[in-house]
Design an enzyme around this catalytic site. Structure first.
Site, PDB file in Angstrom:
ATOM      1  N   HIS A 166     -11.643   5.852   1.653  1.00  0.00           N
ATOM      2  CA  HIS A 166     -11.716   6.239   0.729  1.00  0.00           C
ATOM      3  C   HIS A 166      -9.743   5.605   0.089  1.00  0.00           C
ATOM      4  O   HIS A 166      -9.268   6.850  -0.441  1.00  0.00           O
ATOM      5  CB  HIS A 166     -11.239   7.953   0.838  1.00  0.00           C
ATOM      6  CG  HIS A 166     -12.914   7.942   1.590  1.00  0.00           C
ATOM      7  ND1 HIS A 166     -14.029   8.433   0.560  1.00  0.00           N
ATOM      8  CD2 HIS A 166     -13.310   8.646   2.806  1.00  0.00           C
ATOM      9  CE1 HIS A 166     -14.196   9.217   1.728  1.00  0.00           C
ATOM     10  NE2 HIS A 166     -14.679   9.456   2.902  1.00  0.00           N
ATOM     11  N   SER A 287       7.256 -12.448 -14.711  1.00  0.00           N
ATOM     12  CA  SER A 287       7.295 -11.808 -15.879  1.00  0.00           C
ATOM     13  C   SER A 287       8.371 -12.454 -16.804  1.00  0.00           C
ATOM     14  O   SER A 287       8.929 -13.073 -16.249  1.00  0.00           O
ATOM     15  CB  SER A 287       7.138 -10.541 -15.414  1.00  0.00           C
ATOM     16  OG  SER A 287       7.776  -9.857 -16.847  1.00  0.00           O
ATOM     17  N   LYS A 293       9.673  -9.469 -10.811  1.00  0.00           N
ATOM     18  CA  LYS A 293       8.584  -8.865 -10.888  1.00  0.00           C
ATOM     19  C   LYS A 293       8.046 -10.778 -10.089  1.00  0.00           C
ATOM     20  O   LYS A 293       8.292 -11.261 -10.571  1.00  0.00           O
ATOM     21  CB  LYS A 293       8.077  -8.923 -12.061  1.00  0.00           C
ATOM     22  CG  LYS A 293       7.538  -7.256 -11.877  1.00  0.00           C
ATOM     23  CD  LYS A 293       6.668  -6.452 -13.471  1.00  0.00           C
ATOM     24  CE  LYS A 293       5.436  -6.532 -12.720  1.00  0.00           C
ATOM     25  NZ  LYS A 293       4.456  -5.869 -13.080  1.00  0.00           N
ATOM     26  N   GLU A 300      -6.096 -11.528  -9.975  1.00  0.00           N
ATOM     27  CA  GLU A 300      -6.391 -10.532 -10.775  1.00  0.00           C
ATOM     28  C   GLU A 300      -7.727 -11.786 -11.508  1.00  0.00           C
ATOM     29  O   GLU A 300      -8.802 -10.744 -11.913  1.00  0.00           O
ATOM     30  CB  GLU A 300      -5.155  -9.899 -11.778  1.00  0.00           C
ATOM     31  CG  GLU A 300      -4.039  -9.099 -11.409  1.00  0.00           C
ATOM     32  CD  GLU A 300      -3.162  -9.226 -11.805  1.00  0.00           C
ATOM     33  OE1 GLU A 300      -3.435  -7.949 -12.218  1.00  0.00           O
ATOM     34  OE2 GLU A 300      -2.375 -10.123 -12.071  1.00  0.00           O
TER      35      GLU A 300
END
Ligand code: ARG
Length: 467
Positions: A166, A287, A293, A300
């Protein structure tokens, strides 16, 4: 026009739209497949050479015509490979493009190549050959990915990390064990690929349009020449069947799902909050506005490519589901789905292999996280069963009280005082502290396939020998 009627050859105002020359142009655009099936040129030429050789061997065409045909086909192959071939949409598909060029090169002998075959068995052959090669490529790429995981597993057979259910900390495991979970998954994918190669390893050529042929062809000879185990056994099924393409897409979808779960874990692990891994610059981006970042874009995109592959599988299943036997033109739509999925799958496997090899593993962060969340509570319960003789259900209850106490004190289980533990159950001794560390926890899980470093090493050895 003089009589006031419209020339249907020129643009039709109502429905012609961009089709400058009317219905002919619409038909050509919907019918032509050359835009994508030109990818099959090498397979088409190989198939034709094998077919012509067999026709001559059987005395169906002359040796002289066969020589001209084979020479012409080899010329076309080098023309296409060197970019000196003009594909024509009027000629619809790769089969007719090659044949028309053959006629231009060698004259009337070219007309004998299509004896005892049809484009229906020809396309079934070309596409099968292509899918077979793609499956072989996939098999090799999966072997590379598995090797990358085996190396990381070996390196981290002892590195402790939290295991989750979970997405909540459950029990400590090793990072090596987690890597080996992916070896199992990609190992199954590779088995599926190998089975699919076996399934499709039958030659369609010679099924002709759908009924076979009256010419005395030798399908065993062409099957052998093209590297197939044997010819297919039913001419109707042969030209109707696209199972090999659907199997490829199913395998790609399952493998894509695995790659996507891995991608998702990498996205989670590389957040500053987790900090379990750091991606190399090669597989991440910065970024444009936030200088701090480092984004896991490649992971992704792998996650997203999976959606595309699933789409292709569903598209082809849907294309095929209502078709009467045998060939229908609907089946021309099979190729783009498979080509697109193959490209996505190759890219996704390559990207994940690179990421797994390159990522830096932060073992300190993993270990710290492994001990949080009372992850050794099960070890305490097991100790009470083993050493104190409590039934597991009672041990579970005692452990629950210990966790509640640790929670109220804001400390770990291993930080509770012996007197505190004895207040919950008087039989507890200081030996209990041996099992409350994460290292002791993982080392104890020696059951077959368990997370103990000794077991993980056995499984690594198994996979290294297996290949
Ligand atoms: N371009 C066609 C395809 O991809 C080749 C087979 C055409 N056969 C036919 N009977 N029209 O399926």
């Amino acid at each position: 026009m003089a009589d006031g009627t419209k020339d249907t050859k020129s643009s039709n105002q109502m429905w012609g739209g961009r089709f400058a020359s009317g219905p002919d142009a619409i038909m050509e655009e919907i019918n032509a497949s050359i835009g994508f099936d030109k990818k099959l040129f090498a397979q088409d030429i190989r198939g034709s050479i094998a077919h012509a050789t067999m026709l001559a061997h059987q005395g169906i065409i002359s040796g002289d015509d066969k020589d001209k045909i084979v020479h012409g086909l080899n010329t076309i192959l080098s023309e296409i490979e060197s970019g000196n071939f003009e594909f024509s949409r009027q000629l619809e598909d790769i089969h007719m493009n090659v044949e028309a060029r053959l006629a231009a090169l060698i004259g009337p002998a070219a007309g004998r190549l299509h004896t005892a075959r049809s484009r229906n068995d020809q396309v079934a052959l070309d596409f099968r050959l292509w899918v077979k090669e793609e499956l072989q490529k996939t098999e090799a790429m999966l072997t590379n990915l598995i090797a990358a995981f085996l190396d990381r597993a070996e390196e981290h057979a002892e590195s402790v990390m939290p295991g989750f259910t979970h997405l909540q900390t459950a029990q400590p495991v090793t990072f090596g064990h987690h890597c080996m979970a992916y070896v199992e998954m990609f190992g199954r994918d590779r088995s599926r690929v190998r089975h699919a190669i076996e399934h499709l390893d039958e030659s369609p050529i010679g099924a002709a349009a759908l009924a076979g042929t009256g010419y005395p062809i030798d399908r065993h000879m062409t099957a052998k020449a093209l590297g197939f185990r044997e010819p297919t056994r039913n001419s109707i099924d042969t030209v109707s069947d696209r199972d090999f393409a659907i199997e490829f897409l199913s395998i790609a979808a399952i493998c894509g799902m695995h790659l996507s779960r891995l991608a998702e874990e990498i996205v989670i692990w590389s957040t500053p909050q987790f900090g379990f891994v750091r991606l190399s610059d090669a597989f991440s981006t910065g970024s444009s506005i936030m200088p701090q970042k480092k984004n896991p874009d490649a992971a992704e995109l792998v996650r997203a490519k999976t959606g595309r592959i699933n789409g292709s599988l569903v598209a082809l299943l849907t294309i095929m589901k209502g078709l009467p036997l045998a060939y229908s033109k609907d089946m021309q739509e099979d190729k783009e789905q498979v080509f697109d999925a193959a490209e996505s799958l190759e890219l996704a496997i390559a990207a994940m292999t690179g990421m797994v090899r390159d990522m830096t593993v932060n073992t300190a962060r993993m270990k710290a996280a492994a001990g949080s969340g009372y992850s050794t509570a099960t070890d305490l319960a097991d100790w009470l069963v083993r050493e104190v003789g409590l039934p597991f259900r009672d041990a579970h209850h005692v452990t629950g009280r210990a966790v509640a106490l640790a929670e109220s004190k804001g400390c770990d289980l291993a930080e509770l005082l012996l007197t505190d533990l004895q207040a919950i159950n008087a039989a507890i001794t200081d030996k209990v502290y041996d099992v409350l560390t994460v290292e002791a926890s993982v080392a104890s899980r020696k059951s077959f396939g368990g997370t103990a470093p000794s077991e993980v090493r056995k499984q690594i050895a198994y996979w290294r020998a297996r290949n």
